[in-house]
Structures are given as C-alpha cells and as structure tokens.
Design a protein around this motif. Structure first.
Motif, PDB file in Angstrom:
ATOM      1  N   VAL B  59      -8.075   7.163   3.731  1.00 28.43           N
ATOM      2  CA  VAL B  59      -6.705   6.932   4.185  1.00 28.43           C
ATOM      3  C   VAL B  59      -5.772   6.637   3.016  1.00 28.43           C
ATOM      4  O   VAL B  59      -4.636   7.100   2.994  1.00 28.43           O
ATOM      5  CB  VAL B  59      -6.667   5.787   5.227  1.00 28.43           C
ATOM      6  N   THR B  62      -5.987   3.064  -3.015  1.00 32.19           N
ATOM      7  CA  THR B  62      -6.707   1.874  -3.481  1.00 32.19           C
ATOM      8  C   THR B  62      -8.134   1.915  -2.963  1.00 32.19           C
ATOM      9  O   THR B  62      -9.095   1.724  -3.716  1.00 32.19           O
ATOM     10  CB  THR B  62      -5.971   0.595  -2.995  1.00 32.19           C
ATOM     11  N   GLN B  63      -8.246   2.177  -1.678  1.00 31.28           N
ATOM     12  CA  GLN B  63      -9.553   2.376  -1.037  1.00 31.28           C
ATOM     13  C   GLN B  63     -10.420   3.405  -1.758  1.00 31.28           C
ATOM     14  O   GLN B  63     -11.602   3.195  -1.976  1.00 31.28           O
ATOM     15  CB  GLN B  63      -9.281   2.953   0.337  1.00 31.28           C
ATOM     16  N   PHE B  66     -11.579   1.930  -5.322  1.00 33.99           N
ATOM     17  CA  PHE B  66     -12.615   0.890  -5.386  1.00 33.99           C
ATOM     18  C   PHE B  66     -13.902   1.322  -4.700  1.00 33.99           C
ATOM     19  O   PHE B  66     -14.996   0.927  -5.123  1.00 33.99           O
ATOM     20  CB  PHE B  66     -12.098  -0.486  -4.945  1.00 33.99           C
ATOM     21  N   HIS B  86      -3.384   2.193 -12.496  1.00 33.37           N
ATOM     22  CA  HIS B  86      -3.102   1.594 -11.184  1.00 33.37           C
ATOM     23  C   HIS B  86      -4.150   0.546 -10.820  1.00 33.37           C
ATOM     24  O   HIS B  86      -3.823  -0.529 -10.319  1.00 33.37           O
ATOM     25  CB  HIS B  86      -3.051   2.694 -10.111  1.00 33.37           C
ATOM     26  N   ILE B  87      -5.401   0.835 -11.121  1.00 31.19           N
ATOM     27  CA  ILE B  87      -6.478  -0.115 -10.794  1.00 31.19           C
ATOM     28  C   ILE B  87      -6.361  -1.415 -11.587  1.00 31.19           C
ATOM     29  O   ILE B  87      -6.861  -2.452 -11.163  1.00 31.19           O
ATOM     30  CB  ILE B  87      -7.887   0.476 -11.029  1.00 31.19           C
ATOM     31  N   CYS B  88      -5.749  -1.352 -12.770  1.00 33.16           N
ATOM     32  CA  CYS B  88      -5.601  -2.550 -13.619  1.00 33.16           C
ATOM     33  C   CYS B  88      -4.555  -3.493 -13.083  1.00 33.16           C
ATOM     34  O   CYS B  88      -4.596  -4.692 -13.338  1.00 33.16           O
ATOM     35  CB  CYS B  88      -5.100  -2.165 -15.007  1.00 33.16           C
ATOM     36  N   VAL B  89      -3.563  -2.944 -12.452  1.00 32.20           N
ATOM     37  CA  VAL B  89      -2.335  -3.680 -12.260  1.00 32.20           C
ATOM     38  C   VAL B  89      -1.994  -3.866 -10.788  1.00 32.20           C
ATOM     39  O   VAL B  89      -1.740  -4.978 -10.337  1.00 32.20           O
ATOM     40  CB  VAL B  89      -1.172  -2.938 -12.956  1.00 32.20           C
ATOM     41  N   HIS B  90      -1.993  -2.780 -10.025  1.00 31.46           N
ATOM     42  CA  HIS B  90      -1.347  -2.793  -8.715  1.00 31.46           C
ATOM     43  C   HIS B  90      -2.306  -2.764  -7.539  1.00 31.46           C
ATOM     44  O   HIS B  90      -1.932  -2.355  -6.440  1.00 31.46           O
ATOM     45  CB  HIS B  90      -0.384  -1.601  -8.612  1.00 31.46           C
ATOM     46  N   GLU B  91      -3.547  -3.156  -7.739  1.00 34.69           N
ATOM     47  CA  GLU B  91      -4.472  -3.113  -6.614  1.00 34.69           C
ATOM     48  C   GLU B  91      -5.085  -4.495  -6.345  1.00 34.69           C
ATOM     49  O   GLU B  91      -6.174  -4.590  -5.792  1.00 34.69           O
ATOM     50  CB  GLU B  91      -5.520  -2.016  -6.834  1.00 34.69           C
ATOM     51  N   THR B  92      -4.376  -5.535  -6.723  1.00 35.44           N
ATOM     52  CA  THR B  92      -4.762  -6.915  -6.397  1.00 35.44           C
ATOM     53  C   THR B  92      -6.216  -7.215  -6.766  1.00 35.44           C
ATOM     54  O   THR B  92      -6.939  -7.889  -6.038  1.00 35.44           O
ATOM     55  CB  THR B  92      -4.534  -7.205  -4.893  1.00 35.44           C
ATOM     56  N   GLY B  93      -6.626  -6.653  -7.893  1.00 39.63           N
ATOM     57  CA  GLY B  93      -7.982  -6.956  -8.340  1.00 39.63           C
ATOM     58  C   GLY B  93      -9.060  -6.377  -7.461  1.00 39.63           C
ATOM     59  O   GLY B  93     -10.166  -6.917  -7.394  1.00 39.63           O
ATOM     60  N   ALA B  94      -8.781  -5.264  -6.797  1.00 33.87           N
ATOM     61  CA  ALA B  94      -9.766  -4.677  -5.871  1.00 33.87           C
ATOM     62  C   ALA B  94     -11.053  -4.279  -6.592  1.00 33.87           C
ATOM     63  O   ALA B  94     -12.146  -4.419  -6.036  1.00 33.87           O
ATOM     64  CB  ALA B  94      -9.162  -3.465  -5.160  1.00 33.87           C
ATOM     65  N   LYS B 229     -16.905  -0.013   2.824  1.00 32.62           N
ATOM     66  CA  LYS B 229     -15.667  -0.472   2.208  1.00 32.62           C
ATOM     67  C   LYS B 229     -14.464  -0.255   3.122  1.00 32.62           C
ATOM     68  O   LYS B 229     -13.323  -0.443   2.699  1.00 32.62           O
ATOM     69  CB  LYS B 229     -15.446   0.244   0.875  1.00 32.62           C
TER      70      LYS B 229
END
Lengths: 337, 337, 337, 337
Positions: B59, B62-63, B66, B86-94, B229
């Motif tokens: 969907v 971010t999903q 991770f 994007h994974i470093c910054v905008h995914e709330t530490g996912a 997940k």
C-alpha cells in the motif's frame, strides 16, 4: 611486551579477587537479591548521597546501555549521542536492535555540546521523524576527554527544557572523577543525570557495572528488563561482592587515580619528547600521534590499538593505562622513544 | 489555492479509478492471490524484461522499505544510505524499529556516491560494528536529483565487490525515468539492483507500490514478511487492478512525463525570473530559493512545503508537480512572481 | 460459484465507492490531517458518545493490532488473549515481531473468560516472567461468537483489578453489534474498553479500520507509532471519506445487519436440514459440520474455507456472509443440500 | 539451613576458582580472543569429537538462548518448544523481545514429543502463520526428566523431515549425561543437534555456558550477534579459564555425577518414606509431593522452591542438588521427615 591495549587486560584487583574467594562457599539466593548486592547498593547510595536511587548491577557496559535505553524509551523515541559515542559505534547496533534510532551529532572531541541538543530537537519536526527523548553521554569519553561541571549543567538545562532524560555512560567514570582536570563529583553526576552507570570492568573489577537510577520515572519494573535482556546474573552476588570492595572505602577512586597517574607520567614523557596528541585527554586513555615508523617500532614492544590515520606519514594510536599499569612499564616505554 | 505541496494531493488518475469501479463487484480471493495481481505482476515482469523476478504489492512506501530491509537482513546487518535518504529521516525510525542501523553518509545532493560505499565498509572493521549488507538509494532522490547509468553501474560494482544488496526506492521512479536528463531505463534498474520498487502512490494510483525482487536470494518466504509487517492488503486485488492500468499500456510513464513537463515549465519560468535552486532537479520536485518575503507572499496563493532556511534573508521551498498538475496552475504561479 | 469464503471478496459498498469517486479531484494534505478524516473522527466520537476519544484510521486490522500493542506496552509487558485470537494465530507473529509475548489462554469458543485473566496473572509471578498488561479480545470472535454485556463488564473488572488495558479487535464489530443475540451497544464498548477498533474492511469499506483510544494514557504520540509501523496512508483522506459514509447515517450498522440476516437464513436452513455447528454463532460467520463427501460436493459450487477436521468422517467448514451476499445465493446453497 | 534451592547457590568449584586466581595478572586481549578461550574450545571440540564445530562462550543461559535464536532465525520464523521450556516461561519474553514467537506444545513431563513436531508443522499452514524453523529442547528438562537416545533420534528425524534446526539447552547437561538412567553421550548430542550449549553456571563454574555450533549454516557472523546481544564479555578469558578446568580432565562430568549421587540418595530416602514425586527425575532436580504442613515444617530448615499446588492438602516442591551439596545435608534433611 608492555600492555597498554586496554584497561581490562588483567583479571581483578587482588582485594576484589580475595573477596570473591573468601565468600565462595556462602550460600545465597540468586539474581542479585542477596545481602552482598543490597549492601553494595547501600554503599553506592550513600557515596552518591542519593538514598532514594535504585541501583542495578550488570556484567558489562553494552548490556547496561541497551537495557537502560530499552527500559526508558517508547518505540518511536530516540537517543541523542555524540557520533563517537560508544553506543553509536562499538556496540554492533545493539541499540537499534532494541528498536531505537541514535541521533548522532558529529563531535571531534567526543563531547556532546549543549547546543547540539537544540539542533537535534529542531531537526525532528513532527511524527515523520523519530522523537528524541534521551541524551547519552560518556565520561570520560571515547577520546579520554571529560565534561566540566558547567558543561554538564548546561546539558541538564537543555534536557529539562525539552523533556529529555540524561544518561551518563560511566565505563571510565573512575578515571574521569580522579583526573587532575576534573571539577565534577560523583554526587554532581547523581544529581545532574537521570541515570548513570559506575563502571567496574575497566577499573579493577573482574567484571561489573552499577547502574544508578535517580529519576523515579525510570525505576518501575527495571528488573524485568534486566532479566529479559540477559543482564541478570544467576550468581548475582558476584557483582555485589565486587562493588562492596570498590565502595566500602575508597578503592574505586584509588584505582582510577592510579590509572591517571600512570597516564600523566606517560603524557608528560611523550610531550617532553615532542609528540602531539589527537585529543586533550587527562584521563587514562591517551591518543598520541607518531610517525608511522615509530608506531611500527613501538608495536614490537608495546601492545596498543590503532586509532586512526592522520596523514600519509603519521598515525594516532591509543595507550590505555589501568589500575594494573606499573611505573616500570611507563618508564620502559618512554625509554624506547 | 494552487496545490504544489506534494504528488499525492488528489485521489487516483481517472482511468485507474474507473478500473476500480468496474471491478467492484467481482468476487476474488484476498491477500494478493487473485487474477488482477497475477496479471499486473506479469505486465511488470514483461515491461522490465525479467520474467523471473518476483513482484509483491504494498500500500505504501514506508511499509515497502522496512518490510524489505527486514526480510533481507540478519540482525547485525546494516543499510548504507545517503543521510537524506527517506528511510534515514522521514520514516520515524521504522528501519531501526525493525532492528537495523542505517549507516548514513552525508550527501548534499541526496545521491549516494560509490566511494562512500568504500568508506562505509572500511569504517566497519569487525564484530564490534554493525555489518553493512545493503545499499539503499532513491531515484529520483529526496532533492529531485537522479542517478545516471554510469553512477548506478559504479554503485553496482561496489555492491558486488563487498557482497551488498542494492535496493532502489522508486517512490518517484516514474518521474526519474521520464526526465529529460535521464539515461536509465526500467530494464537497467531491474538489472542493476537486487530489488527495487515502482511507486504508484506518487504517480496516479490511489495507493500502491510494486516491489520487484530480482535476486533469487531475496525471494524465499517474502509473503510471510509482507503479512507480518502489516503490508498484506485483505482486498489485495485493489493493488493488482491499479498496476494493471499503469502497466497495460504506457500510463505509468505518461503520468511521470506529465509531472515532469509541468516541472520543466515551472523551473524554466523561475530560472528566467532569476531565482536560484537548492538542487539540480529535472524531475517533479523543485527546490527554488526565495527571499523570505516572496515565500511568504507565495504562501497565500500556493500550498507548498518549506525545505530549509538558506540564510537570514532567504529560504528554500519545495514545489511538487504531479499527474494532476495543470498548465494553468503553473502559469498562475509564475504570474505571481 | 457462490462466494462465502470471506467478507472481503468484493470491493466497496456502492455508496462508499461513490464518495471516493466524487472526491477524487479534491486536493488535500496527506497523512490523515484532512477535513474528511477530521469529520469522520467527529462522526465516530459522536456516535460512541465519547467526544474526548482519539480516533486514528488504519488500512488493515493486523496493522491496527500490532501498532496499538506496540504503542501501549513496554518491552516486558504481554497481552492476554484467547488462544484462538487473531493476533495469536493469523498474523504471522506480528505482535512478537514487535517484541511482545502473547499469553494464550485456551478457549474452545474463542471467548476469553474473565477467570482466565486471574489465571494468567497468577501464573506470572515475578520478573522472570513477562508481565501481562493488556487484554485482547475480538468481537465477534474468530468463531462467530460474541461477548455479552455482563461478560464484558466482568472482564473490565478484572482489568481494573490488575491494572490491565482492555483492547477490543472489532474487525467484525458491525456483525456483532447487529446480531439478534447481542446486548451490547457501541457506547458500551467505548466505555468498557481502553481502546477498540471499528472494522471497515469486512463491512463494506474498500479498506479501513478506525481505532478509538478512550483511555488518555494511550493517546500521547500515537501518530508517531502510526507512521513508524507503516500505517499512515499518504492519501489518508481515503479512510476519512469511507468512514464518513459509514457513520454519517447508519450505513455501518445496516451493512452488518444485512450480513447477519443472510447468515441467519443460512443457519436456519442448515439447522432445519439437521446439520450441527462447531460454534454457537449468531453473527456473519457460520461453522457447520458436514460429512466429508457433502463438503466435497459443496466445494464444487461454493467457495468457502475449511476450518478443521472433526473426525474421520466429518469436517467443519466456514461460511461467511457479508454486506454483498444475496438471498439468492443463500437459497441456491441450501437447495444444494 | 540446608540449601537445596538451586545449583547456583555457591561460587565456583575450588579448582575453577584457583585457576581464575592463578591467571589473574596475565595480560590478554579481550572479548574471547585469548589463548584460554581457544584452548577451552579445543578441549570441548575434542571431547565431543567435532573438531569442526564452533564454540562460543556466554556468561548466562538466557543470553545464550536468545542470542542463538536471534542468530539462527529470520523474522517470521518460530521456535517449537515444550510449554514448560525455559524460554517459554522463565526468561521474561526474551525470545519474543528478539521478535520470534515460541510455539509452545503442552507436555506434562517437560519433554517435547516427536509427534508434537508434526502437529506444530501441520498447524502452521501458510504465510498467515509463523513458520516453525527450530526445535528447542532442554536436557535435563525443567522437571528433571531426560531424553533417551531413541527419543532424541526421533526428534532429529522430524527436524530433518521439516528442515528444522535442533537446539538443545544444556543448562543442566552435566546432570543429564551422568544420570544413572541416561543412555546419551555428549558426542551423541553433538551429532544429533545443530547447536547445543554446555552449562557451566549450574555445574560448578562461577558463571559460563559454552555454545557449540555443529551445523555450518549457523556459524557465519555469530560473534556479531554475541556482541550485539550483550554476551561478549570484556575479560572473555574468564570463560575460557573455567572451561579449561571443566574439560581438561573430567571435572565437568564428575561434578554432574556428584550432584546426581546426592539426588539419588535424597530420592531413595524420600521414596522409602513413601513420598510420591511429581516427575520421574533421575537428575539433580527432584519434585517430591508433600502434605502442606510437612512442606511448611521443612521450610523452617531447608531452603527450596515451591513448584505447584497439587490439591488442597498437598503441594509439590523442588529440591536441587549440586556439586556443592554434602551427604550430611541430605542425611539431615531425611532425618527431619
């Protein structure tokens, strides 16, 4: 071979080992619920003047760090640390393995600056970012440097401003607190932090770190985390026995002072021979810079670790003194140069 | 209000919405095991010329990120990424919440340089460090920049050298591949990466990303991770239906091209008025720099995001065009300046 | 083929789809911060008479469950659930993947008994065990059964006694609340639980679940978790739009009632033909027991799932009715027997 | 007070303590890369006749279990265990905290039956379930029972059939292997399992467990996990030194045999007095059943743990003998009854 590789090259200080031997056939309950642990906790509480603090004993520092962070934070919360912080670099991602991001702030001297806390907070705008909730510092640091009282107070202010916990990794706290340049007391540290640990492994214990929880918010159910993360030692009394020795009188500080004396002698000797240093350390880790051939020559006689390349011709190495380092060894080393 | 805040401000492209409506009363099995999903996967395999690749639908991005990282890596393994990734910054530490450290390399233009892979590998010496095992890149990047074929090939070489997986986050792949400055094809990407995803959410789908697994090592049991997940959609066919539309003919690329055309018009207009840009973007995200008062004035008429402060007097903002952006809107915006 | 495999075999109820189509070209901000989401939340708050509750929208149920559990619990805390609970069985260990143990209590009818909460609490003595902190129940359950008001009140009492959160998974809440045997209202549920979710996916939405947080302790920072766990939909308004339709008037309950009516007809028909049932269900899932050959014969004409073997000669299968099931289909099915 | 509470009530066997003292001022590298660890590993490899096996040393059993499971499994994979397995019950959810579900199979005697492996595999049908990938057993078990060679071979067969790793928790392996009823050798165990650990903490070491990895698939990068999970001891040699003593000659088995002799004497004495037992244990844990008042009376003179209530009048308690238990203590205890 002169051994300056680290401060955990030998076993335990003889007084500690003797206490372990003497108590060997005592029969106690396990898991840190014995009299030795209770007594050691009291000695520490009394020494730091915080009778209300909780004290938990761990076998090692990595364990202490990730168990604490895991206990203190919710899943979206993060730790602010110097980019040279032990948790950032040398713990194989243990903190991330517990689910938390480390917000690493670049610091050439391994000391986190109070302003970097503002910076980190401002950067993390909303729920698309992690939420910094804790500051991690080490004292002495990974480069042998120390926080002054003023610096620690300033960091505390920012933590209060932003609602952050302040945690101090004291793997080498003994050396920091007994350094000639230090102006902090262990009471100061207990007052200014929410949690800190008193490192035993690198200061004469066979192993062991004593975590102090001053902030009552951090106390509930801590022993569940201690057990879950593998930190609860079956024969927990071994930790109690050792910290009894370290804190009954002044052994903890005497051992730190000895390590510092040996480091002072070495630093002075190297300085007088004209070698520069990578960091301003007045604790038991020194980071001299040598021409490559000098470093190579030394390596035949001294066990040490390489820190980093400086340029094509020079490199920085690390010498670590300890409670077990002898004046003879320092003299022999200096005589080589 | 002219809406240039992002490329997911509207619902779906009408053709996609129509397909959803038309199929509404079809009865299918759930969880992506229906004919629409199978057909969409085939269309993608055929378009990227990799009949052997596995395709999984998610969907959101971010999903996808991770879940993939979690599926690919062992607990001590880490991802190398641009510090703007994007994974470093905008995914709330996912990613960290799944247990993995991101090794963030500073890159002003959001593009990871091949040499930074060497650097990251060299830094992580032994088992006291995490072990980098994967490279994460985005194309187009968070600053609208793109990888050239030569750059991607060079990154691939380093990945091969060090045994790293190469994963490309294609949230805005359509815009990258249809940019006037692009020299990469989607087949190139399928060949040069181990896994990548084709972003639908930001290119006309109601939602949806198609993950392509080319490297057979990454395929086993992927659906378990998809479910665990939270990425397995009950009415999975909704994803299949949308990607059927996007890849039956050329819709995916047409929508990307439209967004780029609108961005080109906007960029040219701004350039001719003398405004500088924070990054060299030829895709659907533009980062012009405006005096603060101009930015404030624009904000009354245009919906956009602030990127960063440049200096006391100027700031960088972000304009994003999409499949739904109209020429009229661009003209109106330019007329304001 | 008569489709009684599940209640998510079709797309959306026409009214919901129409609302999606009508709003398609509206331009909104993303991530659930748009007017549709705010309005839908208000409609739900008003319907459950809890203006103070927080409402968050998710795409699917597994996501809702693990994100909530992850948000509510500390690492050593565990969830008590029926051993047939969806989180125990059908979510690929998603809860454990977030770090939490599920304390599974065996319950033949899929309903957790209040006494089992006592039992679970007593079993977990000290810090060597996980600490139960939350009770998870589903209504209607995985076997179509329902909690009575008295049962739910009793469970609430135990939760209060032990300081446990009560969470209700309402994937099939519409069917439960409109069952002929039900004595609970949605207001009761909002009052008796700390958090619950209103399932849309299985009740006429294209997708979507609305999580209600009544207990203020559970509210802080929830959106961080929503983002971190992959539940924050870029075009979040899609969820708002759907729940506006479901809760503006009475659609949510009408769809549930229709599914129940179809199930009632089917149950009565099967009973009158003498088939026994594996569970006492008055909701939209029925678990009839058939001789193996009957089940095989049916499978040629009806799409359904096998539940379990009863003995060498008989098996239990599952029929699920939905908002889309027609009287004709039920009649056809009964005519086959 | 007679201490039969556990087998870790004292420090270390004198020979082990002496070795620690003798080596105290040796200077070695840290983290288990010293000569003592290498030598101890060789002694174990030679004793189990698997020169190819990898040996890693841990401080405690919980650590060994979760680190191994974390190293061996992918996120969706699960462990099958007896519901009485130590990892299921007494490790505060450490395995779940690493992300993995334990599939707990009820076993009254704490021994997992081979058929239960079939059962667990059949239950987990597809990707909506976790995927069992590992079998965890303890020997001797939590109820003092043991696996026969035939039983272990049968479990191995099922593991081979389903592609499962077999892991044996040997916290009390010494007692199992030296029991009068045992027909397994340590070589058998090394051959039949993929990994197992040799427990030192409960058999005369100050602390320490030796993990043996026989299956080459499980070996890569294990030290990364050892470090990440907090199991890498700074003064790692302490573990090597202790296992050198235990395996240089026959000390490991002698200590187990002594504990068993004491248990045999106690069991025979209790049996001859007519007390029944909760489990058939021929190892160092006994589970006699006493009338409540007898148990209460005993508690004034003997330190032990309560196991469970049997009925209103009787309860089961646990006596544990060890290398340090004396014949005098057993005689005194029996004289009390």
């Amino acid at each position: 071979m002169i051994f300056l590789r680290n401060d955990y090259s030998e076993g335990a200080h003889p007084q500690i080992l003797e206490a372990i031997c003497k108590s060997n056939m005592e029969q106690t309950v396990g898991y840190g619920l014995d009299e030795h642990c209770f007594n050691a906790a009291k000695l520490i509480q009394s020494r730091i003047k915080r009778e209300d603090a909780d004290v938990h004993f761990f076998v090692g520092g990595t364990q202490t760090n990730f168990t604490s962070i895991s206990a203190f934070l919710r899943p979206h919360e993060a730790v602010i640390s110097s980019s040279r912080g032990h948790i950032c670099v040398h713990e194989t991602g243990a903190v991330e393995a517990c689910g938390h991001k480390i917000v690493a702030m670049p610091t050439p001297d391994a000391k986190l600056k109070a302003d970097q806390i503002d910076e980190a907070i401002e950067y993390h705008e909303d729920e698309h970012f992690v939420k910094p909730k804790m500051v991690y510092i080490t004292n002495s640091t990974e480069l042998g440097t120390m926080y002054t009282k003023a610096e620690l107070q300033e960091i505390r202010k920012r933590c209060d401003k932003y609602g952050l916990y302040l945690y101090l990794d004291g793997a080498r706290l003994a050396s920091a607190l007994t350094s000639s340049e230090n102006d902090l007391t262990i009471e100061d540290i207990a007052t200014l932090t929410d949690a800190f640990y008193i490192g035993g492994t690198k200061n004469g214990a066979l192993f062991g770190e004593a975590l102090v929880l001053s902030n009552p918010v951090l106390k509930p159910d801590f022993r569940y985390l201690l057990k879950q993360k593998g930190g609860m030692l079956a024969k927990g009394r071994l930790l109690g026995i050792q910290f009894e020795e370290l804190f009954r009188d002044n052994l903890y500080f005497e051992l730190g002072a000895h390590a510092n004396n040996m480091a002072d002698m070495l630093r002075n000797g190297l300085q007088s021979k004209g070698y520069p240093f990578f960091s301003d350390s007045f604790t038991n880790q020194l980071f001299p810079i040598f021409p490559n051939e000098t470093a190579q020559f030394l390596a035949e006689h001294v066990s040490f670790e390489n820190e980093c390349k400086i340029d094509e011709k020079n490199r920085c190495i690390r010498f670590v003194t300890s409670w077990a380092t002898t004046q003879e060894d320092i003299e022999k080393l200096l005589a080589l140069l």
